[in-house]
Design a protein around this motif. Structure first.
Motif, mmCIF file in Angstrom:
data_model
loop_
_atom_site.group_PDB
_atom_site.id
_atom_site.type_symbol
_atom_site.label_atom_id
_atom_site.label_comp_id
_atom_site.label_asym_id
_atom_site.label_seq_id
_atom_site.Cartn_x
_atom_site.Cartn_y
_atom_site.Cartn_z
ATOM 1 N N ALA A 1 -10.047 16.781 20.174
ATOM 2 C CA ALA A 1 -10.129 16.296 18.958
ATOM 3 C C ALA A 1 -11.186 15.173 18.636
ATOM 4 N N ASN A 2 -11.607 14.830 19.905
ATOM 5 C CA ASN A 2 -12.722 13.456 19.764
ATOM 6 C C ASN A 2 -14.074 13.978 19.775
ATOM 7 N N MET A 3 -14.330 15.061 20.064
ATOM 8 C CA MET A 3 -15.734 15.681 20.279
ATOM 9 C C MET A 3 -16.391 15.877 18.758
ATOM 10 N N VAL A 4 -17.847 15.705 18.997
ATOM 11 C CA VAL A 4 -18.727 15.802 17.615
ATOM 12 C C VAL A 4 -18.925 17.292 17.347
ATOM 13 N N THR A 5 -18.567 17.861 16.476
ATOM 14 C CA THR A 5 -18.931 19.211 16.011
ATOM 15 C C THR A 5 -20.480 19.402 15.580
ATOM 16 N N ALA A 6 -20.798 20.505 15.749
ATOM 17 C CA ALA A 6 -22.285 21.007 15.164
ATOM 18 C C ALA A 6 -22.119 20.513 13.646
ATOM 19 N N ALA A 7 -20.974 20.754 12.867
ATOM 20 C CA ALA A 7 -20.831 20.299 11.596
ATOM 21 C C ALA A 7 -21.069 18.916 11.135
ATOM 22 N N GLU A 8 -20.401 18.142 12.181
ATOM 23 C CA GLU A 8 -20.712 16.878 11.991
ATOM 24 C C GLU A 8 -22.148 16.328 12.026
ATOM 25 N N LEU A 9 -22.882 16.783 13.017
ATOM 26 C CA LEU A 9 -24.198 16.793 13.202
ATOM 27 C C LEU A 9 -25.128 17.050 12.036
ATOM 28 N N LEU A 10 -24.936 18.107 11.394
ATOM 29 C CA LEU A 10 -25.673 18.822 10.285
ATOM 30 C C LEU A 10 -25.437 17.770 9.249
ATOM 31 N N GLU A 11 -24.370 17.254 9.098
ATOM 32 C CA GLU A 11 -24.298 16.559 7.714
ATOM 33 C C GLU A 11 -25.181 14.957 8.089
ATOM 34 N N VAL A 12 -24.966 14.453 9.400
ATOM 35 C CA VAL A 12 -25.746 13.331 9.662
ATOM 36 C C VAL A 12 -26.955 13.693 9.645
ATOM 37 N N LEU A 13 -27.669 14.527 10.193
ATOM 38 C CA LEU A 13 -28.992 15.022 10.186
ATOM 39 C C LEU A 13 -29.579 15.222 8.464
ATOM 40 N N GLY A 14 -28.767 15.808 7.852
ATOM 41 C CA GLY A 14 -29.059 16.248 6.501
ATOM 42 C C GLY A 14 -29.273 14.875 5.628
#
Length: 347
Positions: A221-234
């Motif tokens: 539940a606490n891990m950062v997902t690929a989807a979250e990362l893509l939003e930040v980088l985007g």
């Protein structure tokens, strides 16, 4: 999905096809050897090692230079391995690393030899490693913020890692790939890390944090997902999905601002790629592991030191891989992390 612990013993070959290759029951063939050469490390990353480090492996239980070279040659010549990567712990902690590389290069001159490292001290050894036959390096670097680096690794050594990356470039250990584990505390700095890699000509790959930490604090539940990362980088970069160039390669790639530069994401948890896995692993104390998350280990060291022939060693290795499980099952309700952590297995 707890995989039962097996250490030593003789793996079953029942039903295995008559092939020299490292095939498993699901049709996968292992061609990529990851070989840990030490459990020691110069950092104490929170997602990998406890603050005091891992229990030391007695020196007489570590594979020697000659034993490593013999097993690498066996893997390539009899088992179909096409690429070898040296890991740890931290491989630069082995004083005989250059001799290991040179021995393997002489034994398998046409096989790519790579190393995963944290870069500490690499600036002093990169030239010698390149001369010995090392082809390229992956460097673990989660942030370019000095304070954040110190908190995450429990060591204030960012400058040494950056110097190691630049030394690798200057010695032709290319392409230099940077591996960054996605952590909640470093997510805001992901854009700065990508920009730094673009400026330095490094290929950056983010990796979803996996339950391989020594302190057992990982929580899905606490891990950062690929989807979250893509939003930040985007928010700063224009990313265009480019997929995977190699089905067995774990990283999905995106063109950055139209390319040619790319960023990769290894979504080990949310977009698992077990069905295409082509890796076989050898621990620093000579155990074959078919998967990071399996506690099935089969002893090559004892067999080797008892005078086994190459054919006998190869058959033990084939049996170990034949019994590989279908997948790690991290998302399963009954998932049980492996007893060994990342630092003790090798990346």
């Amino acid at each position: 999905m707890g995989i039962p612990a097996v250490r030593g013993g003789r793996p079953s070959l029942d039903g295995r096809p008559d092939t020299d290759l490292l095939v498993d029951k699901f049709g996968r063939v292992a061609r990529d050897l990851r070989i840990s050469i030490t459990e020691k490390c110069s950092l104490r990353c929170t997602y990998c090692m406890p603050e005091e480090g891992l229990p030391a492996i007695p020196s007489d239980e570590l594979l020697s230079t000659g034993e490593i070279v013999r097993l690498v040659e066996l893997a390539v010549r009899q088992l179909g391995v096409r690429e070898v990567r040296f890991t740890g712990g931290e491989p630069l902690m082995r004083r005989d690393l250059e001799q290991i590389i040179a021995g393997c290069r002489a034994a398998v001159p046409d096989t790519p030899l790579a190393m995963t490292t944290n870069g500490i001290g690499l600036e002093h050894r990169a030239r010698g490693l390149a001369a010995a036959g090392l082809g390229r390096v992956n460097v673990s670097l989660d942030t370019v913020d000095r304070a954040g680096f110190a908190r995450l690794t429990r060591r204030d050594r960012l400058g040494s890692t950056l110097a190691g990356i630049r030394a690798a470039h200057s010695c032709g250990l290319a392409p230099v790939k940077v591996n960054a584990v996605l952590m909640r505390e470093t997510l805001s700095g992901a854009v700065d890390l990508l920009q730094w890699c673009l400026d330095e000509g490094c290929e950056l790959r983010f990796i979803e944090e996996m339950p391989l930490d020594a302190d057992h604090e990982w929580a899905r539940a606490n891990m950062v997902t690929a989807a979250e990362l893509l939003e930040v980088l985007g928010a700063r970069f224009t990313l265009t999905e480019a997929g995977r160039t190699d089905p067995s390669a774990p990283a999905e790639t995106w063109l950055v601002n139209g390319g040619p530069a790319t960023v990769g994401i290894i979504a080990s948890v949310t977009r698992q790629f077990c069905g295409d896995c082509d890796r076989t692993r050898l621990t620093a104390d000579g155990m074959i592991r078919s998967c990071l998350f399996s506690d099935q280990e089969y002893d090559l060291r004892s067999l080797l030191r008892a005078g086994a022939s190459d054919d006998e060693l190869a058959q033990r290795w084939r049996g170990a891989m034949w019994n590989k499980w279908a997948g790690h099952g991290i998302d399963a309700a009954d998932f049980v992390p492996p007893e060994r952590t990342m630092g003790a297995i090798g990346g």
